[in-house]
Design an enzyme around this catalytic site. Structure first.
Site, PDB file in Angstrom:
ATOM      1  N   GLY A 151      -8.100  -6.015 -10.159  1.00 27.86           N
ATOM      2  CA  GLY A 151      -8.705  -5.057  -9.244  1.00 27.86           C
ATOM      3  C   GLY A 151      -9.709  -4.183  -9.982  1.00 27.86           C
ATOM      4  CB  CYS A 184      -0.931   0.003   1.207  1.00 27.85           C
ATOM      5  SG  CYS A 184      -1.918   1.506   1.305  1.00 27.85           S
ATOM      6  CG  ASP A 198      -2.389  -1.289 -15.605  1.00 28.77           C
ATOM      7  OD1 ASP A 198      -2.929  -0.686 -14.666  1.00 28.77           O
ATOM      8  OD2 ASP A 198      -1.239  -1.018 -16.021  1.00 28.77           O
TER       9      ASP A 198
HETATM   10  C1  LIG Z   1      -9.920   1.724  -4.227  1.00 24.83           C
HETATM   11  C2  LIG Z   1      -8.730   0.809  -4.091  1.00 24.83           C
HETATM   12  C3  LIG Z   1      -8.447   0.240  -2.866  1.00 24.83           C
HETATM   13  C4  LIG Z   1      -7.349  -0.625  -2.722  1.00 24.83           C
HETATM   14  N1  LIG Z   1      -7.137  -1.242  -1.518  1.00 24.83           N
HETATM   15  C5  LIG Z   1      -6.161  -2.181  -1.401  1.00 24.83           C
HETATM   16  C6  LIG Z   1      -6.016  -2.966  -0.228  1.00 24.83           C
HETATM   17  O1  LIG Z   1      -6.772  -2.855   0.749  1.00 24.83           O
HETATM   18  N2  LIG Z   1      -4.994  -3.880  -0.196  1.00 24.83           N
HETATM   19  C7  LIG Z   1      -4.140  -4.060  -1.266  1.00 24.83           C
HETATM   20  O2  LIG Z   1      -3.241  -4.907  -1.206  1.00 24.83           O
HETATM   21  N3  LIG Z   1      -4.276  -3.340  -2.399  1.00 24.83           N
HETATM   22  C8  LIG Z   1      -5.262  -2.430  -2.495  1.00 24.83           C
HETATM   23  N4  LIG Z   1      -5.437  -1.765  -3.688  1.00 24.83           N
HETATM   24  C9  LIG Z   1      -4.565  -2.096  -4.831  1.00 24.83           C
HETATM   25  C10 LIG Z   1      -5.205  -3.193  -5.691  1.00 24.83           C
HETATM   26  O3  LIG Z   1      -5.341  -4.395  -4.969  1.00 24.83           O
HETATM   27  C11 LIG Z   1      -4.352  -3.472  -6.953  1.00 24.83           C
HETATM   28  O4  LIG Z   1      -3.069  -3.891  -6.547  1.00 24.83           O
HETATM   29  C12 LIG Z   1      -4.220  -2.236  -7.848  1.00 24.83           C
HETATM   30  O5  LIG Z   1      -5.454  -1.590  -8.014  1.00 24.83           O
HETATM   31  C13 LIG Z   1      -3.645  -2.613  -9.223  1.00 24.83           C
HETATM   32  O6  LIG Z   1      -4.428  -3.598  -9.847  1.00 24.83           O
HETATM   33  P1  LIG Z   1      -5.540  -3.231 -10.969  1.00 24.83           P
HETATM   34  O7  LIG Z   1      -4.864  -2.443 -12.030  1.00 24.83           O
HETATM   35  O8  LIG Z   1      -6.050  -4.567 -11.439  1.00 24.83           O
HETATM   36  O9  LIG Z   1      -6.591  -2.404 -10.264  1.00 24.83           O
HETATM   37  C14 LIG Z   1      -6.501  -0.889  -3.828  1.00 24.83           C
HETATM   38  C15 LIG Z   1      -6.792  -0.289  -5.059  1.00 24.83           C
HETATM   39  C16 LIG Z   1      -7.883   0.527  -5.217  1.00 24.83           C
HETATM   40  C17 LIG Z   1      -8.172   1.121  -6.562  1.00 24.83           C
END
Ligand SMILES: Cc1cc2nc3c(=O)[nH]c(=O)nc-3n(C[C@H](O)[C@H](O)[C@H](O)COP(=O)(O)O)c2cc1C
Length: 316
Positions: free
Chosen positions: A230, A102, A208
């Protein structure tokens, strides 16, 4: 052998997203098109082991539908990890994940999550306490990034030296936040390191991915065990389906899906454990892609109770 080893290859994971992937949304996703694996939002172990515990319990609520479910935790004090993990195993979580990625300022300032990339002694203590707490009963994994200010594969090498069951890698540094495309080639490099250092650690790539098809292609290209999605689920709630039906979903079906989400929200959070405004993110997900969506969204997002929301949806 733990259950992660028995998941299909590649397996698909719904990423943890704070204030979004709670039990309600995980149930909606599971009904649309189930993921192979779910994570909770990140939950602070120091908070869980303090008088503030009750306020955090909402993040650990789940139903049988969201299985297998891994609890994701973060914090500062190794002993709190050990105690919490023992409780989480008793609650029925299938695994424990440590958030070491994070990037949020307040969290990093406090030396937690991605700050651990620069504090390997504490990272090692936290992993050890967690593994001792789990005592082989459930798998222990880490979700992290590819470096803090710069790409730093020594961090991933370090993690691979800790006998983890799974390592999920968001292909950006902390400094990059979410502002550049994820570096999938570097996730591929970590997979090669895995083969040398820790052949039993499963590698999950993240960043992504917008569709199952794209995820499969990336898993094949970089020989990954799993793919984590995500934000892609906000573009398509059926993102885990072989053939997503979302594009052809009618206005009635989209409104119906939001209604289902709001009803489940009202039923689950009867004591207002969640702020109603957290629903606005989902309003944008479902109320889109049809004539008049913007106007309807504006009305829905101004609502202050689930009753108001359901009335508006009934007349939409
Ligand atoms: C609104 C939001 C909240 C997130 N909260 C967490 C979390 O609680 N724990 C975590 O490991 N990553 C968290 N992430 C990161 C996502 O798990 C992920 O690693 C990131 O969005 C990239 O993946 P994506 O492009 O598929 O969204 C969060 C991302 C977003 C957008």
């Amino acid at each position: 052998m733990n259950f992660l080893q028995q998941l299909p290859k590649p397996f698909f994971v719904l990423a943890p997203m704070d204030d979004a992937t709670d039990t309600v949304f995980r149930q909606v996703v599971a009904d649309c098109a189930p993921a192979d694996l779910y994570f909770t939002e990140f939950v602070n172990v120091d908070g869980l082991q303090s008088p503030g515990r009750e306020k955090l319990m909402k993040k650990l609520q789940f139903t049988a539908k969201e299985k297998p479910l891994i609890a994701q935790i973060w914090g500062k004090v190794p002993e709190n990890f050990r105690k919490t993990v023992d409780e989480l195993v008793a609650m029925g979580f299938a695994g424990i994940d440590l958030n070491m990625g994070c990037p949020v300022k307040e969290v990093v300032k406090n030396g937690c999550c991605s700050a651990l990339i620069n504090d390997r002694d504490l990272a090692a203590e936290i992993i050890k306490a967690t593994q001792e707490g789990a005592a082989g009963r459930v798998p222990v994994s880490v979700k992290t990034r590819i470096g803090f200010s710069e790409v730093d594969l020594s961090w991933l090498e370090f993690l691979l030296g800790h006998n983890l069951d799974m390592l999920a890698i968001h292909g950006r540094t902390r400094k990059e936040m979410s502002e550049v495309p994820a570096h999938w080639d570097l996730i591929g490099e970590v997979r090669k390191l895995r083969d040398k250092i820790a052949p039993n650690t499963l590698i999950v790539g993240n960043g992504d991915v917008q569709s199952l098809e794209q995820g499969k292609q990336l898993a094949e290209q970089y020989s990954l065990d799993g793919i984590m999605i995500g934000r892609g689920v906000f573009q398509d709630p059926f993102v885990f389906a072989e053939n997503s039906r979302w594009e052809n979903y009618t206005k009635e079906q989209r409104v119906g899906l939001y209604k289902k989400h709001v009803e489940l929200f009202a039923k689950t959070w009867q004591n207002r454990e969640r702020n109603i405004k957290t629903l606005n993110r989902f309003c944008k997900v479902y109320i889109s892609g049809f004539d008049g969506a913007k106007e309807l969204r504006e009305k829905l997002m101004a609502a202050n109770t689930t009753e108001q929301l359901l009335n508006l949806l009934a007349s939409a």
